[in-house]
Motif scaffolding. Sequence first.
Motif, PDB file in Angstrom:
ATOM      1  N   ASP A  54       0.821  -1.204   0.000  1.00 58.38           N
ATOM      2  CA  ASP A  54       0.000   0.000   0.000  1.00 58.38           C
ATOM      3  C   ASP A  54       0.861   1.262   0.000  1.00 58.38           C
ATOM      4  OD1 ASP A  54       1.017   0.061   2.519  1.00 58.38           O
ATOM      5  OD2 ASP A  54      -0.871  -0.237   3.559  1.00 58.38           O
ATOM      6  N   ASN A  55       2.184   1.057   0.044  1.00 54.02           N
ATOM      7  CA  ASN A  55       3.110   2.184  -0.056  1.00 54.02           C
ATOM      8  C   ASN A  55       2.973   3.204   1.059  1.00 54.02           C
ATOM      9  OD1 ASN A  55       5.106   2.157  -2.098  1.00 54.02           O
ATOM     10  ND2 ASN A  55       3.444   1.997  -3.575  1.00 54.02           N
ATOM     11  N   GLU A  56       2.443   2.767   2.193  1.00 48.56           N
ATOM     12  CA  GLU A  56       2.370   3.688   3.329  1.00 48.56           C
ATOM     13  C   GLU A  56       3.724   3.778   3.987  1.00 48.56           C
ATOM     14  OE1 GLU A  56      -2.158   3.099   4.999  1.00 48.56           O
ATOM     15  OE2 GLU A  56      -0.499   3.280   6.406  1.00 48.56           O
ATOM     16  N   ALA A  62       4.372  11.312  -1.836  1.00 45.83           N
ATOM     17  CA  ALA A  62       5.684  11.439  -2.472  1.00 45.83           C
ATOM     18  C   ALA A  62       5.755  10.383  -3.564  1.00 45.83           C
ATOM     19  CB  ALA A  62       6.793  11.222  -1.444  1.00 45.83           C
ATOM     20  N   GLY A  63       5.328  10.753  -4.739  1.00 46.31           N
ATOM     21  CA  GLY A  63       5.277   9.770  -5.813  1.00 46.31           C
ATOM     22  C   GLY A  63       4.251   8.712  -5.458  1.00 46.31           C
ATOM     23  N   SER A  64       4.688   7.459  -5.438  1.00 43.27           N
ATOM     24  CA  SER A  64       3.742   6.403  -5.113  1.00 43.27           C
ATOM     25  C   SER A  64       3.664   6.183  -3.600  1.00 43.27           C
ATOM     26  CB  SER A  64       4.170   5.106  -5.791  1.00 43.27           C
ATOM     27  OG  SER A  64       5.438   4.730  -5.300  1.00 43.27           O
ATOM     28  N   ARG A  65       4.518   6.884  -2.882  1.00 40.49           N
ATOM     29  CA  ARG A  65       4.639   6.670  -1.443  1.00 40.49           C
ATOM     30  C   ARG A  65       3.701   7.615  -0.705  1.00 40.49           C
ATOM     31  NH1 ARG A  65       8.836   8.294   2.000  1.00 40.49           N
ATOM     32  NH2 ARG A  65       9.618   9.613   0.339  1.00 40.49           N
ATOM     33  N   ALA A  66       2.870   7.047   0.160  1.00 39.04           N
ATOM     34  CA  ALA A  66       1.954   7.874   0.929  1.00 39.04           C
ATOM     35  C   ALA A  66       2.623   8.288   2.228  1.00 39.04           C
ATOM     36  CB  ALA A  66       0.680   7.097   1.217  1.00 39.04           C
ATOM     37  N   VAL A  67       2.626   9.587   2.462  1.00 36.22           N
ATOM     38  CA  VAL A  67       3.294  10.112   3.656  1.00 36.22           C
ATOM     39  C   VAL A  67       2.301  10.143   4.818  1.00 36.22           C
ATOM     40  CG1 VAL A  67       4.456  12.106   4.665  1.00 36.22           C
ATOM     41  CG2 VAL A  67       4.856  11.492   2.263  1.00 36.22           C
ATOM     42  N   HIS A  68       2.551   9.310   5.805  1.00 36.64           N
ATOM     43  CA  HIS A  68       1.663   9.249   6.967  1.00 36.64           C
ATOM     44  C   HIS A  68       2.378   9.721   8.217  1.00 36.64           C
ATOM     45  CE1 HIS A  68      -1.950   6.998   5.551  1.00 36.64           C
ATOM     46  NE2 HIS A  68      -1.131   6.744   4.544  1.00 36.64           N
ATOM     47  N   GLY A  69       1.618  10.400   9.055  1.00 33.37           N
ATOM     48  CA  GLY A  69       2.138  10.794  10.366  1.00 33.37           C
ATOM     49  C   GLY A  69       2.990  12.046  10.304  1.00 33.37           C
ATOM     50  N   PHE A  70       3.019  12.743  11.448  1.00 34.11           N
ATOM     51  CA  PHE A  70       3.748  13.998  11.491  1.00 34.11           C
ATOM     52  C   PHE A  70       5.264  13.798  11.500  1.00 34.11           C
ATOM     53  CE2 PHE A  70      -0.427  15.406  12.699  1.00 34.11           C
ATOM     54  CZ  PHE A  70      -0.535  16.610  12.022  1.00 34.11           C
ATOM     55  N   GLY A  71       5.724  12.641  11.994  1.00 29.63           N
ATOM     56  CA  GLY A  71       7.163  12.384  12.029  1.00 29.63           C
ATOM     57  C   GLY A  71       7.734  12.398  10.621  1.00 29.63           C
ATOM     58  N   LEU A  72       7.103  11.656   9.735  1.00 27.81           N
ATOM     59  CA  LEU A  72       7.592  11.591   8.366  1.00 27.81           C
ATOM     60  C   LEU A  72       7.305  12.890   7.622  1.00 27.81           C
ATOM     61  CD1 LEU A  72       8.916   9.942   6.141  1.00 27.81           C
ATOM     62  CD2 LEU A  72       6.667   9.066   5.537  1.00 27.81           C
ATOM     63  N   ALA A  73       6.120  13.471   7.870  1.00 27.69           N
ATOM     64  CA  ALA A  73       5.766  14.705   7.171  1.00 27.69           C
ATOM     65  C   ALA A  73       6.805  15.791   7.462  1.00 27.69           C
ATOM     66  CB  ALA A  73       4.378  15.168   7.595  1.00 27.69           C
ATOM     67  N   SER A  74       7.267  15.830   8.697  1.00 25.75           N
ATOM     68  CA  SER A  74       8.277  16.817   9.069  1.00 25.75           C
ATOM     69  C   SER A  74       9.534  16.638   8.228  1.00 25.75           C
ATOM     70  CB  SER A  74       8.587  16.664  10.555  1.00 25.75           C
ATOM     71  OG  SER A  74       9.665  17.465  10.918  1.00 25.75           O
ATOM     72  N   GLN A  75       9.937  15.385   8.028  1.00 24.58           N
ATOM     73  CA  GLN A  75      11.105  15.103   7.198  1.00 24.58           C
ATOM     74  C   GLN A  75      10.805  15.401   5.730  1.00 24.58           C
ATOM     75  OE1 GLN A  75      14.115  14.415   7.965  1.00 24.58           O
ATOM     76  NE2 GLN A  75      13.988  13.829  10.118  1.00 24.58           N
ATOM     77  N   TYR A  76       9.603  15.059   5.317  1.00 26.31           N
ATOM     78  CA  TYR A  76       9.248  15.175   3.910  1.00 26.31           C
ATOM     79  C   TYR A  76       9.156  16.634   3.466  1.00 26.31           C
ATOM     80  CZ  TYR A  76       6.492  14.748  -0.377  1.00 26.31           C
ATOM     81  OH  TYR A  76       6.042  14.846  -1.658  1.00 26.31           O
TER      82      TYR A  76
END
Lengths: 776, 197
Positions: free
Chosen positions: A169-171, A279-293
């Motif tokens: 699911d690319n999460e 991010a492309g096919s990758r779904a950005v979940h959560g604030f931890g990753l969003a902060s990096q993204y």
Amino acid sequence: MAKKRAPKSSSRGRSSKKPRSFLKKILFLLLKISLLGLVLGGIGLIYLDMQVKNKFEGKRWALPAKVYARPLELYAGQVLDRAALKQELKGLGYRFVNRADRPGMVEWASSRARVHTRGFSFPDSDEPPRKLMLNFSGNQLMSIRDERGKNVSLSRLEPILIGGIYPKDNEDRDLIRLDQAPEALLSALIQIEDREYYNHFGISLKGIARAMVVNVKAGRFIQGGSTLTQQLIKNFYLTSDRTLARKLMELPMAVLLDFHYSKDEILEAYLNEVYLGQAGSRAVHGFGLASQYYFAQPINELKLHQVALLAGLVKGPSYYDPRRHPKRAKGRRDLVLKVLQEQGVISMKARLDAEKRPLGIVKQRSLHKGAYPAYLDLVKRQLREEYPEEVLNSEGLRVFTSLNPTVQTHSESALATTVTALQKRYGKPVKELQGGMVVTDPQTGEVLALVGGRNARYQGFNRALDAQRSIGSLVKPAVYLAGLEAGYTLATLLDDQPVSVPLPNGKSWVPQNFDHVSHGKVPYFRALAKSYNQSTAQLGMSIGLDRVIDMLQRLGISRKPKPYPSLLLGAESMSPFEIATVYQTIAANGFRAPMRAIRLVTDSEGVELSRYPFDVKQVVSAENMHLIQYALQAVTREGTGRSVYNRLPAGLNVAGKTGTSNDQRDSWFAGFAGDRMAVVWLGLDDNGKLPFTGSGGALKVWTELMVKEQPHSFMSVQPEGIEYYWIEESTGLLSAEQCEGVRQLPFIKGTAPQDYAECADNKQNESVDWFKRWFR
Amino acid sequence: MLQAVVETKALRMSTVVKAVCVGSVILGLAGCVSGTGGYRPPVEDRTEQGGVIQPAESTSTGVMVRPAVVSEGRTEQQVSVPVPTPMTSRPQNPAVIALLKSADQQKSSGSMQAAESSLERAQRIAPRDPEIYYQWADIRRLEGQWSQAEQLALKGTNMAIGDAIMLRRLWLLIADIRSGVGDSAGAKQAKNKAFSY
């Protein structure tokens, strides 16, 4: 009974009794239905309750494996390019500030840098967060001091996260704890999304009423009046269809969740679940990753304006995408700031300050995650030999690799700029010119960089691993090494004459030299340095193909090439990675070690699962390696690779071999300095002809890489069993320094020629060893 | 509950490392002076090392920039190869000394994996330092990985060429390893080799 009574009652008062019994029936039915409903509802509730508890208490998310680059080591005396250090710190999301008073900050000056590291829990030990003062002199790190002014001998920066291995699911997510989330983020979420969060019991009747009004007005179901709890239920447990049925499930589940767990636990889950971008096919979940993204920084380092943007994104990550719709995103962010101020969470001054700030989004291209598809491809292939896919994409493994982002960047740009220059020069025939590169550290065998094509960010055909191409003259060192083992010396004169080898099919193999000229008697080392085909064929046939095949296998080729004579000139097809194993062994003085991309794999808690150890095996004697390394340096000093010194400093020793396949379809160079080994291939995917050779193409890429890398000089160590003698090149006989046409050549003890050339008189005929000792 | 990360376990190991290192900075400050005229390509020359104080790293990783004359029309005579002589001491980088020290401590306390990690770090910094291979071989020996132990020691001898003391230690270790697998003839050979230095 009913039957008997019925006629009775019907005869007595049909008109008056009938409605009453009808009503009774209805009531009875209703009672039954509601009883049934209650039972079913109860069962349903129990079922929902189980679902709510199971998922919340079990493993909540499939966590992709995290793949890290090598951590940058810092130590006094280190040669460290300041630009590379800056790049590394930027890659880690450090902020360049005037006062580095918090982790993740750096003060940058012309000859010093104060870095406040974040610290990292490495599998072998913890690297604590520290304030380090780095003092440079040119490109050398002279000293490292801690905040008390004490010398620090060694420190490691955090490793850059370069990618992950995602489930279907690319999460993707980076889990955070509630206490890592900035206070302002929590306030913003509550103020914007669910003001009554800490007071309601999972659902908010006020909210639902408000939503109903909206829905009735619109004539359809568009708003749900969701609490944060409901939003979590929606994303965590249910499908994303906006149906009434789902809504009906959502309400009891939200109440149940709220009943079982604390507000903080639910909020923490929410922080990690919420969808915040693509991010492309990758779904950005959560604030931890969003902060990096979005900011390339850990969440706990975010400032108010950044936090407000993330909180605002919850409503519509795609509609408010700050990269595609910066205006909308800023509007949304400022609205969040306004609400925060109006609710008294922040001051007016803080609001105005934050509103003045730009969005501060990092360019997607600058993110390291996903930037190295070719290298990740190699890592995944190695991992899949050991771990099932579901472990890789769900257990949150940590994979520590040898990727050196600086070397990788240098490699990519060396390839890209050279290809562009070649296209400019040769035009249409090389419009689709492609390439592949493998870079290792010769002594450790670690793969430092891998380039799969000229567009290194494109996740497509990985030429470094999968392009199977004729290796051409890259095979020759194996032939000459086998010859040395069979008793040849560097001074042996080879016959560079037309040669014809009869083949089993009745035809003959008649190799030509590149310049279609035969060179007569040629010293062994020079035949290799100049890459003469006829003398190589003569040599190979005289020692036998089996020796050559055996040598290739010992040097690192895992399959067995077919014993065709054309093998001697490199008709065999190999990938750049495969032939790199051969040169890796040669660069490592005959000690074969696996080319490792992965150092270590740990579970999510840091417990070591597998290690890829440095396992060496000596496959060629130190003496023979010394001889072949001499000849390979002759390639770059005076042979087909001598153009390297148009750009490299003369004091930098490098060794290597050019390769050009039949009909000039492949351009190769494989070579090494002291701490870098690189194999470069250039060619066309359709196997078309090239207008240049190995030295006209791949060598230029290699040279460009070495210019950028400024590697250590290669130093061949003279083994005990080696002696140097002055040799007359034209005859291969002993001579003396004063004579014309002589050079010093290394020999394995006892193999030097016995006879003297005419020029040499007795006094000069002494072995160099003796000569030098006598004068010391 | 959440597996979220980054514990800060503090300075336990690194304080030890630090302490060791500060002391060893001075030791490590020995270096090389290089450079004689003319192009001298392939052979590591250790004759001119030692004596002059320089940051240690320049030697331990093998950077030696020599002035050289190379022109297109160069004659073959310019390729001359000096004959190296044995060297007596080998300057080490403080970082490497610290890592070797921790590896040694980790080894004595039985944490072989940690010790190997320290040696791998040291190897990346100074891949030509034979001491690293000596320690590494010894760890593999203790773990009973005999053939790897011997190969690592052999790699060490390749790096120790010209360093008689180190060579003797390495060959004695190889003798030990060979006795460990019952190869008494090989052990004897290694011992003889050791005593030839």
